[in-house]
Write a protein that holds these residues in place. Structure first.
Motif, PDB file in Angstrom:
ATOM      1  N   GLU A  11      11.280  24.980  55.492  1.00 43.19           N
ATOM      2  CA  GLU A  11      12.125  25.818  54.503  1.00 43.19           C
ATOM      3  C   GLU A  11      11.781  25.253  53.221  1.00 43.19           C
ATOM      4  N   ASN A  12      11.851  23.764  53.060  1.00 40.36           N
ATOM      5  CA  ASN A  12      11.631  23.455  52.037  1.00 40.36           C
ATOM      6  C   ASN A  12      10.217  23.235  51.463  1.00 40.36           C
ATOM      7  N   SER A  13       9.208  23.290  52.621  1.00 39.91           N
ATOM      8  CA  SER A  13       7.925  23.711  52.054  1.00 39.91           C
ATOM      9  C   SER A  13       7.549  25.047  51.614  1.00 39.91           C
ATOM     10  N   ARG A  14       8.253  25.983  52.154  1.00 37.90           N
ATOM     11  CA  ARG A  14       7.988  27.374  51.717  1.00 37.90           C
ATOM     12  C   ARG A  14       8.425  27.510  50.163  1.00 37.90           C
ATOM     13  N   LEU A  15       9.591  26.944  50.077  1.00 36.72           N
ATOM     14  CA  LEU A  15      10.533  26.713  48.528  1.00 36.72           C
ATOM     15  C   LEU A  15       9.471  26.373  47.632  1.00 36.72           C
ATOM     16  N   ARG A  16       8.930  25.126  47.712  1.00 34.30           N
ATOM     17  CA  ARG A  16       7.846  24.514  47.050  1.00 34.30           C
ATOM     18  C   ARG A  16       6.711  25.563  46.595  1.00 34.30           C
ATOM     19  N   PHE A  17       5.980  26.142  47.670  1.00 37.78           N
ATOM     20  CA  PHE A  17       5.010  27.104  47.160  1.00 37.78           C
ATOM     21  C   PHE A  17       5.761  28.117  46.452  1.00 37.78           C
ATOM     22  N   LYS A  44      -5.326  22.081  61.656  1.00 33.47           N
ATOM     23  CA  LYS A  44      -5.636  22.999  60.473  1.00 33.47           C
ATOM     24  C   LYS A  44      -5.903  22.090  59.159  1.00 33.47           C
ATOM     25  N   SER A  45      -7.051  22.630  58.439  1.00 37.42           N
ATOM     26  CA  SER A  45      -7.167  21.880  56.970  1.00 37.42           C
ATOM     27  C   SER A  45      -6.170  22.275  56.163  1.00 37.42           C
ATOM     28  N   LEU A  46      -6.430  21.276  55.322  1.00 38.97           N
ATOM     29  CA  LEU A  46      -5.224  21.374  54.123  1.00 38.97           C
ATOM     30  C   LEU A  46      -5.436  22.733  53.471  1.00 38.97           C
ATOM     31  N   HIS A  47      -6.833  23.160  52.854  1.00 37.10           N
ATOM     32  CA  HIS A  47      -7.345  24.466  52.554  1.00 37.10           C
ATOM     33  C   HIS A  47      -6.613  25.639  53.221  1.00 37.10           C
ATOM     34  N   ALA A  48      -6.645  25.580  54.432  1.00 32.28           N
ATOM     35  CA  ALA A  48      -6.227  26.606  55.306  1.00 32.28           C
ATOM     36  C   ALA A  48      -4.688  26.920  55.172  1.00 32.28           C
ATOM     37  N   LEU A  49      -4.117  25.782  55.312  1.00 34.92           N
ATOM     38  CA  LEU A  49      -2.586  25.552  55.152  1.00 34.92           C
ATOM     39  C   LEU A  49      -2.283  25.919  53.697  1.00 34.92           C
ATOM     40  N   GLN A  50      -2.761  25.578  52.652  1.00 34.24           N
ATOM     41  CA  GLN A  50      -2.499  25.978  51.431  1.00 34.24           C
ATOM     42  C   GLN A  50      -2.641  27.584  51.377  1.00 34.24           C
ATOM     43  N   VAL A  51      -3.746  28.224  51.641  1.00 33.22           N
ATOM     44  CA  VAL A  51      -3.837  29.728  51.768  1.00 33.22           C
ATOM     45  C   VAL A  51      -2.884  30.324  52.749  1.00 33.22           C
ATOM     46  N   GLU A  52      -2.334  29.848  53.753  1.00 31.88           N
ATOM     47  CA  GLU A  52      -1.229  30.318  54.359  1.00 31.88           C
ATOM     48  C   GLU A  52      -0.142  30.263  53.657  1.00 31.88           C
ATOM     49  N   ASP A  79      -0.043  32.677  50.453  1.00 36.75           N
ATOM     50  CA  ASP A  79       0.119  33.941  50.792  1.00 36.75           C
ATOM     51  C   ASP A  79       1.644  34.583  51.252  1.00 36.75           C
ATOM     52  N   GLN A  80       2.405  33.404  52.049  1.00 32.81           N
ATOM     53  CA  GLN A  80       3.777  33.686  52.167  1.00 32.81           C
ATOM     54  C   GLN A  80       4.340  33.914  50.813  1.00 32.81           C
ATOM     55  N   ALA A  81       4.152  32.976  50.062  1.00 31.47           N
ATOM     56  CA  ALA A  81       4.797  32.811  48.707  1.00 31.47           C
ATOM     57  C   ALA A  81       4.561  33.990  47.785  1.00 31.47           C
ATOM     58  N   GLU A  82       3.520  34.687  47.960  1.00 29.48           N
ATOM     59  CA  GLU A  82       3.088  36.108  47.037  1.00 29.48           C
ATOM     60  C   GLU A  82       3.926  37.007  47.763  1.00 29.48           C
ATOM     61  N   LYS A  83       4.378  36.974  48.869  1.00 24.12           N
ATOM     62  CA  LYS A  83       5.328  38.017  49.542  1.00 24.12           C
ATOM     63  C   LYS A  83       6.666  37.947  49.433  1.00 24.12           C
ATOM     64  N   SER A  84       7.190  36.626  48.719  1.00 28.21           N
ATOM     65  CA  SER A  84       8.519  36.465  48.939  1.00 28.21           C
ATOM     66  C   SER A  84       9.238  36.641  47.495  1.00 28.21           C
ATOM     67  N   VAL A  85      10.596  36.279  47.693  1.00 28.90           N
ATOM     68  CA  VAL A  85      11.281  36.682  46.501  1.00 28.90           C
ATOM     69  C   VAL A  85      12.520  35.690  46.429  1.00 28.90           C
ATOM     70  N   LEU A  86      13.064  35.041  45.622  1.00 28.98           N
ATOM     71  CA  LEU A  86      14.223  34.020  45.525  1.00 28.98           C
ATOM     72  C   LEU A  86      15.426  34.964  44.728  1.00 28.98           C
TER      73      LEU A  86
END
Length: 575
Positions: A208-214, A67-75, A78-85
């Motif tokens: 999990e740590n990657s998700r938190l960063r985004f 998977k390209s870096l661009h595709a990974l970042q888009v994914e 999108d996860q981050a926009e649907k998340s709350v902390l």
């Protein structure tokens, strides 16, 4: 370790991350490497088990593309926009917590962690669920303090019932294990190969740590959107290139180029409508103004943001602050496009061969344990410089493990072309166009060869250049010269002085000898440090750590003295 023949005879069995370093002579094995790398990219730490059926020597085996870096970042975005902390109380029922949130929609992913309290990252299946949740939230009433009524996706949840329930939440780690614990863990492994893979697993960023960063980037974007509604804030550097260590800083890039309206062709006739804009003398002045305003908003209105510093006169202007809910030290920059391309290049190299990341993690850990690198600015070698040195070493293997940057540029198509401020940042991004040579060296061999390679490298005359993949005459008199991959007139290691370079070379010599001495050792029920673990012990190279110059003895005499010292230490321990 299973051999290649055994692997083929048990082709329907599972294979794990610890086999990532094995490379065969057929495209079937290359296919397995692509599959394993795909499953074990930079955001994962758990051993991934996959089942693959194939025929022996099947040259037409289907490849799984990375998977390209661009595709990974888009994914991830999108996860981050649907998340709350969400900040949780010390006593919370996980079951009731999820039941309460589920009223607003299906929960796709969640996890808990600790940072100034317990927090939860919750990803919903849709953004509508996030909107519904935010509509149900209230502004807190504080009698003795004034508050800024800024609404964000950083929330707190309170248990209003009178029944106290014991906390039973399993929190995910957000920092790496202490060096002593790592040494103890490595000492229990059976081979140096397994030690290297165990170190990589212990240190690299988790899912999990990657998700938190985004998510932190997304929360900051909500603040910047008050001025630039279509802007994007993305992580770059170690947070996404696959070489990030748990606990590393979060570097963020404010992307204003994503705002619609750029590069729209003006019609040749009729009317043309355009926005009126504030005009400034230079792009740097714009960057400084934008970061100054956003930095002020983060300082005054950003919940959980503390210690905001606006460092606007640096070569690359930035805003630095601490995001306490996540525990990250954050740097926000803008107009730093070359750094984004460097991030993408390192990500590509890490995806091409899994040995790349494992070797980088190992060398970085070794360097930090001996003070070769430091989190404090100074004359030390930086992690970026050290990574370039590893890549250069891998390009110099016979056959090369990774291609040169010039070769990647030659493979690029029109869609890959990139010129940034006069620098050619072009390289191919389609993994299917890159054909790797069949290098079968193990991680243990590569680690030992790395130390030998740089222990005798002619730093006084030669420069390191991953564009060409070969030594070149130094264009300046700096002790260490490593050419910037894209801004080729720059030396990324210009800060390094001769003392630090001498220490690096001496430690490479000592580490090579230690590794050869310990490679036949076997751990017992009460393991003592051996193999890679001994390289992380400062006491083994105490004479070099002081950084003082000393008379160089002949290599044979130094080896003899070192081995006698180790033999004496072992006798004392067994006695």
């Amino acid at each position: 370790m299973r051999t290649f023949a055994l692997f083929l005879t048990t082709m329907a069995s599972s294979f794990t991350v610890c086999r990532l370093h094995m490379r065969g002579r057929f495209s079937l094995v290359n296919c397995f490497h692509r599959l394993d790398t795909f499953l074990h990219r930079c955001v994962g730490t758990e051993a991934v088990v996959a089942q693959e059926e194939a025929a022996r020597g099947d040259e037409s085996a289907e490849k799984i593309e990375c998977k390209s870096l661009h595709a990974l970042q888009v994914e991830r975005q999108d996860q981050a926009e649907k998340s709350v902390l969400i900040s949780c109380q010390s006593r919370t029922s996980e079951k009731k917590f999820l039941k309460f949130l589920s009223k607003h929609g299906d929960i796709k992913k969640y996890f808990f962690y600790e940072s100034y309290g317990v927090y939860a990252v919750v990803e919903f299946a849709s953004r509508d669920s996030v909107s519904s949740l935010l509509e149900s939230a209230t502004i807190p009433s504080i009698s003795q303090e004034s508050i800024v009524p800024f609404k964000s996706r950083l929330l707190s949840i309170r248990n209003l019932s009178s029944v106290n329930q014991q906390l039973s939440l399993q929190c995910q780690p957000q920092t790496s294990i202490p060096i002593n614990d790592l040494i103890h863990r490595l000492s229990r492994e059976e081979t140096v190969e397994q030690q290297i893979l165990s170190l990589t697993k212990a240190y690299q960023l988790t899912e999990e740590n990657s998700r938190l960063r985004f998510l932190v980037c997304s929360l900051l974007k909500d603040i910047a959107a008050a001025y630039f509604p279509e802007c994007t804030i993305r992580p770059f550097g170690s947070s996404v290139n696959g070489f990030g260590k748990l606990g590393c800083d979060l570097d963020m890039f404010l992307d204003l180029d994503s705002i619609s309206g750029w590069n729209i062709k003006t019609p040749k006739s009729g009317f043309s409508l355009e926005y009126q804009m504030k005009r400034v003398n230079s792009e740097r002045a714009i960057t400084q103004s934008v970061l100054s305003v956003i930095g002020e908003c983060v300082d005054q209105f950003g919940p959980g943001c503390a210690g905001v510093q606006k460092i606007l006169n640096a070569r690359c202007p930035l805003v630095r602050f601490s995001h306490q809910p996540s525990g990250f030290q954050c740097d926000l920059t803008a107009n730093n496009r070359v750094a984004m391309k460097s991030t993408e290049l390192l990500y590509l190299y890490g995806e091409l061969d899994p040995r790349v990341r494992s070797l980088v993690f190992t060398i970085r850990s070794w360097a930090r344990s001996h003070g070769i690198t430091s989190s404090i600015p100074g004359a030390w070698i930086t992690n970026f410089s050290l990574t370039i040195m590893v890549l250069f070493f891998l390009q110099r293997r016979g056959p090369p493990i990774i291609p040169t940057l010039d070769h990647l540029r030659d493979l690029a198509g029109p869609e890959d072309r990139s010129m940034i401020e006069g620098s050619d940042c072009t390289f191919v991004r389609d993994f299917s166009k890159i054909q790797l040579q069949n290098n079968t060296e193990t991680l243990e061999q590569l680690l030992c060869e790395f130390f030998e390679f740089y222990a005798t490298f002619p730093f006084s005359r030669m420069s390191i250049n991953i564009r060409k993949g070969k030594e070149q005459n130094k264009p300046e008199m700096s002790p260490l010269h490593i050419q910037n991959p894209f801004e080729t007139s720059l030396n990324v290691s210009k800060n390094v002085n001769s003392t630090q370079l001498d220490r690096f070379m001496a430690l490479c010599q000592e580490s090579s000898w230690l590794l050869q001495q310990n490679k036949t050792s076997t751990p017992n029920n009460t393991p003592t440090p051996w193999g890679l673990a001994t390289l992380l012990l400062p006491s083994q190279v105490a004479g070099i750590k002081s950084g003082k110059k000393r008379r160089r003895e002949p290599a044979s005499e130094r080896i003899k003295s070192l081995l006698e010292s180790l033999k004496k230490q072992n006798q004392e321990k067994t006695g």
